[in-house]
Design an enzyme around this catalytic site. Structure first.
Site, PDB file in Angstrom:
ATOM      1  N   THR A   1      34.157  38.356  35.976  1.00  0.00           N
ATOM      2  CA  THR A   1      33.971  36.929  35.735  1.00  0.00           C
ATOM      3  C   THR A   1      34.686  36.535  34.436  1.00  0.00           C
ATOM      4  O   THR A   1      34.942  37.384  33.580  1.00  0.00           O
ATOM      5  CB  THR A   1      32.479  36.571  35.671  1.00  0.00           C
ATOM      6  OG1 THR A   1      31.832  37.424  34.729  1.00  0.00           O
ATOM      7  CG2 THR A   1      31.825  36.762  37.026  1.00  0.00           C
TER       8      THR A   1
ATOM      9  N   THR B   1      34.463  34.769  31.284  1.00  0.00           N
ATOM     10  CA  THR B   1      34.096  35.059  29.895  1.00  0.00           C
ATOM     11  C   THR B   1      33.869  36.548  29.684  1.00  0.00           C
ATOM     12  O   THR B   1      34.243  37.110  28.650  1.00  0.00           O
ATOM     13  CB  THR B   1      32.827  34.272  29.495  1.00  0.00           C
ATOM     14  OG1 THR B   1      33.068  32.881  29.662  1.00  0.00           O
ATOM     15  CG2 THR B   1      32.438  34.549  28.058  1.00  0.00           C
ATOM     16  N   CYS B   2      33.282  37.200  30.672  1.00  0.00           N
ATOM     17  CA  CYS B   2      33.000  38.630  30.574  1.00  0.00           C
ATOM     18  C   CYS B   2      34.292  39.437  30.449  1.00  0.00           C
ATOM     19  O   CYS B   2      34.369  40.409  29.684  1.00  0.00           O
ATOM     20  CB  CYS B   2      32.220  39.095  31.806  1.00  0.00           C
ATOM     21  SG  CYS B   2      30.726  38.139  32.122  1.00  0.00           S
ATOM     22  N   SER B   3      35.322  39.027  31.203  1.00  0.00           N
ATOM     23  CA  SER B   3      36.577  39.779  31.232  1.00  0.00           C
ATOM     24  C   SER B   3      37.522  39.414  30.092  1.00  0.00           C
ATOM     25  O   SER B   3      38.296  40.255  29.634  1.00  0.00           O
ATOM     26  CB  SER B   3      37.304  39.539  32.567  1.00  0.00           C
ATOM     27  OG  SER B   3      36.558  40.057  33.649  1.00  0.00           O
TER      28      SER B   3
END
Length: 245
Positions: free
Chosen positions: A48, A50-52
């Protein structure tokens, strides 16, 4: 939502089925936390945005500094299966991080962090948070505020590192604009490597990112152009002078 702060409590007793080297391996919370100082950060989903782009990469980048400051391991937890987490680890080149699949959401539920993301088609997922765990006991939690969407304000790597040691020296990071076959670019990259500065390389070509992009960013036409911590340093000679000082 009523998220729970588990500071001072033990982490849930959970066994995680993981896939390692083509075989199933059960990993327990004792394996992860017993007798260790562990940083764990949890997020809504592998791959996803922001996570990546931010959450995982910054922990991976600062991992050596965490280790220098008494942390034994860094764990990234998401309610995804082990195959997805393994592929995400490869995609992110996250060699400093243990990517832990909480596929059934048991750990997240035990932490009081399992939330409903049915509106996105995600089902049950972990809320975003980070924590410092010592010998299985939560010393400190940073829980994102209970607002709509996916806030990312306090569970970042810098906030947790500042809690552990506000004076910890963080390695500088650089961005370098280059062109294929440019000897001055090779010289600049070697200088950054010799100085222990990690860098992101952006290649300028006749399509995609062009000289027009370089002019817009650096107000220069020539490569390399080096930025360190957002500051424009310049070409290879200017970089050499900067590193000497």
């Amino acid at each position: 939502m009523a998220l729970a702060d588990k500071t001072g409590q033990r982490v849930p007793n959970v066994t995680f089925p993981t896939r390692q080297n083509g075989e199933w391996v059960n990993v327990s919370t004792d394996d992860l936390f017993k007798g260790k100082t562990v940083v764990l950060f949890a997020l809504p989903g592998a791959f996803t945005p922001t996570c990546s782009s931010t959450h995982l990469p910054r922990y991976n980048e600062l991992a050596p500094v965490f280790f220098e400051n008494g942390v034994d391991s860094i764990v990234c937890l998401s309610v995804n299966d082990t195959f997805v987490m393994n592929e995400w680890a490869k995609d992110q080149e996250a060699n400093n991080i243990i990517l832990l699949p909480d596929g059934n959401g048991e750990f997240s539920e035990g932490m009081g962090m399992l939330v409903d993301k049915n509106n996105l088609g995600f089902g049950k997922r972990s809320w975003r948070y980070s924590m410092l765990v010592k010998d299985g006991v939560v010393e400190k939690m940073f829980i994102e505020p209970e607002v709509e969407g996916d806030p990312f304000e306090v569970s970042d790597a810098d906030t947790l590192l500042n809690y552990i040691n506000a004076g910890a020296k963080k390695p500088p990071v650089a961005t370098i604009f280059t062109k294929v076959g440019c000897p001055f670019c090779a010289k600049a990259k070697a200088a950054l490597e010799d100085a222990g500065i990690k860098y992101e390389e952006i290649k300028i070509s006749n399509s995609g990112l062009t000289s027009r992009t370089l002019r817009a960013v650096a107000n220069r036409d020539t490569v390399p152009q080096v930025f360190i911590e957002g500051k424009h340093i310049g070409g290879s000679d200017e970089l050499e002078a900067y590193l000497k000082n």
